[in-house]
Design a protein around this motif. Sequence first.
Motif, mmCIF file in Angstrom:
data_model
loop_
_atom_site.group_PDB
_atom_site.id
_atom_site.type_symbol
_atom_site.label_atom_id
_atom_site.label_comp_id
_atom_site.label_asym_id
_atom_site.label_seq_id
_atom_site.Cartn_x
_atom_site.Cartn_y
_atom_site.Cartn_z
ATOM 1 N N PHE A 44 -50.942 99.846 -15.680
ATOM 2 C CA PHE A 44 -51.353 100.132 -14.302
ATOM 3 C C PHE A 44 -52.421 101.231 -14.246
ATOM 4 C CE2 PHE A 44 -47.226 98.074 -13.492
ATOM 5 C CZ PHE A 44 -47.596 97.168 -12.508
ATOM 6 N N ASN A 45 -52.604 101.966 -15.338
ATOM 7 C CA ASN A 45 -53.688 102.956 -15.399
ATOM 8 C C ASN A 45 -55.054 102.276 -15.356
ATOM 9 O OD1 ASN A 45 -52.211 105.643 -16.014
ATOM 10 N ND2 ASN A 45 -51.309 104.210 -17.479
ATOM 11 N N LYS A 46 -55.066 100.962 -15.599
ATOM 12 C CA LYS A 46 -56.325 100.192 -15.569
ATOM 13 C C LYS A 46 -56.480 99.414 -14.264
ATOM 14 C CE LYS A 46 -56.840 99.836 -20.570
ATOM 15 N NZ LYS A 46 -56.911 98.946 -21.752
ATOM 16 N N ALA A 47 -55.694 99.778 -13.262
ATOM 17 C CA ALA A 47 -55.809 99.122 -11.948
ATOM 18 C C ALA A 47 -57.096 99.589 -11.267
ATOM 19 C CB ALA A 47 -54.605 99.474 -11.082
ATOM 20 N N TYR A 48 -57.850 98.640 -10.736
ATOM 21 C CA TYR A 48 -59.121 98.983 -10.079
ATOM 22 C C TYR A 48 -59.195 98.358 -8.688
ATOM 23 C CZ TYR A 48 -60.569 94.281 -11.590
ATOM 24 O OH TYR A 48 -60.639 92.922 -11.774
ATOM 25 N N ASN A 49 -60.096 98.866 -7.880
ATOM 26 C CA ASN A 49 -60.247 98.374 -6.501
ATOM 27 C C ASN A 49 -61.093 97.104 -6.445
ATOM 28 O OD1 ASN A 49 -58.884 100.596 -5.412
ATOM 29 N ND2 ASN A 49 -60.749 101.796 -5.229
ATOM 30 N N PRO A 50 -60.821 96.226 -5.476
ATOM 31 C CA PRO A 50 -61.740 95.111 -5.225
ATOM 32 C C PRO A 50 -63.107 95.675 -4.831
ATOM 33 C CG PRO A 50 -59.725 94.916 -3.920
ATOM 34 C CD PRO A 50 -59.700 96.262 -4.525
ATOM 35 N N TYR A 51 -64.160 94.937 -5.106
ATOM 36 C CA TYR A 51 -65.515 95.396 -4.741
ATOM 37 C C TYR A 51 -65.643 95.663 -3.241
ATOM 38 C CZ TYR A 51 -67.766 94.647 -9.303
ATOM 39 O OH TYR A 51 -68.167 94.740 -10.609
ATOM 40 N N CYS A 52 -64.810 94.969 -2.434
ATOM 41 C CA CYS A 52 -64.838 95.160 -0.971
ATOM 42 C C CYS A 52 -64.496 96.592 -0.565
ATOM 43 C CB CYS A 52 -63.839 94.243 -0.298
ATOM 44 S SG CYS A 52 -64.070 92.545 -0.760
ATOM 45 N N ALA A 53 -63.819 97.323 -1.439
ATOM 46 C CA ALA A 53 -63.469 98.716 -1.139
ATOM 47 C C ALA A 53 -64.722 99.588 -1.085
ATOM 48 C CB ALA A 53 -62.514 99.258 -2.205
ATOM 49 N N TYR A 54 -65.807 99.088 -1.672
ATOM 50 C CA TYR A 54 -67.050 99.856 -1.756
ATOM 51 C C TYR A 54 -68.179 99.274 -0.904
ATOM 52 C CZ TYR A 54 -64.406 101.101 -5.915
ATOM 53 O OH TYR A 54 -63.403 101.484 -6.763
ATOM 54 N N ASN A 55 -68.102 97.955 -0.679
ATOM 55 C CA ASN A 55 -69.232 97.295 -0.036
ATOM 56 C C ASN A 55 -68.741 95.992 0.606
ATOM 57 O OD1 ASN A 55 -71.718 96.070 0.544
ATOM 58 N ND2 ASN A 55 -72.690 96.978 -1.254
ATOM 59 N N ASP A 56 -68.905 95.877 1.936
ATOM 60 C CA ASP A 56 -68.360 94.701 2.632
ATOM 61 C C ASP A 56 -69.183 93.425 2.453
ATOM 62 O OD1 ASP A 56 -70.481 95.502 4.206
ATOM 63 O OD2 ASP A 56 -69.238 96.192 5.878
ATOM 64 N N LYS A 57 -70.229 93.471 1.627
ATOM 65 C CA LYS A 57 -71.000 92.244 1.371
ATOM 66 C C LYS A 57 -70.265 91.333 0.372
ATOM 67 C CE LYS A 57 -73.928 93.456 -2.598
ATOM 68 N NZ LYS A 57 -75.283 93.577 -3.111
ATOM 69 N N TYR A 58 -69.233 91.878 -0.282
ATOM 70 C CA TYR A 58 -68.502 91.108 -1.294
ATOM 71 C C TYR A 58 -67.356 90.315 -0.673
ATOM 72 C CZ TYR A 58 -71.073 93.655 -4.863
ATOM 73 O OH TYR A 58 -72.068 94.163 -5.648
#
Length: 201
Positions: free
Chosen positions: A162-176
């Motif tokens: 779980f230390n390698k869990a990352y956010n969806p790109y949508c968390a940074y930019n709503d174009k994704y």
Amino acid sequence: MKIKFLALFLMMFVLACGQDKRPLKGETEFQRQLNAEYKDATTSPLKKEDRKHFEGLDFFKFDSIYVVKATLKRTPDSEWFKMKTTTDRVSEERIYGVLSFTLKGEQHQLNIYQGKELITQEGFEDYLFLPFLDETNGIESYGGGRYIDAKIPEGNIMIIDFNKAYNPYCAYNDKYSCPIVPRENYLKTKIEAGVKVFDKH
């Protein structure tokens, strides 16, 4: 004298460039790689204005408690279904199997998915997708949940980090367009590991 001046000028120039290339934050290889990817304009999901000030993502401190050994029960007869995304697009997925594991003394289960389109791409034939929700969402971590990348194991044991869990790109930019984490992959516990919520400028 001219040579001395030129050498001094070059040294100052090199130092200035060196200061500009600050080492990216991260206490693990995964964190440093992710930060490098997000800093690079060719691979970053960040908006231009956010990338300009980017020095590194916020992570929970690495904790070995969140590296768990899971038993995989394959579901070879599962049907392809249309997983909803944050846009009108749907992603064709199937439940590849069910992962069972113990975390902080409690038993948990998560579905792990396989993408119909992705497995046809070179290098992704054995790729599996593990999206999950937990009780840090919307507080310390992204409200829409997080993802972990995985590969088909040879046997029935998988290590989930779980230390390698990352956010969806949508968390940074709503174009994704990002797959929405299915409700059945909600963990009724705090997963204080992986990437935290993004502080937008």
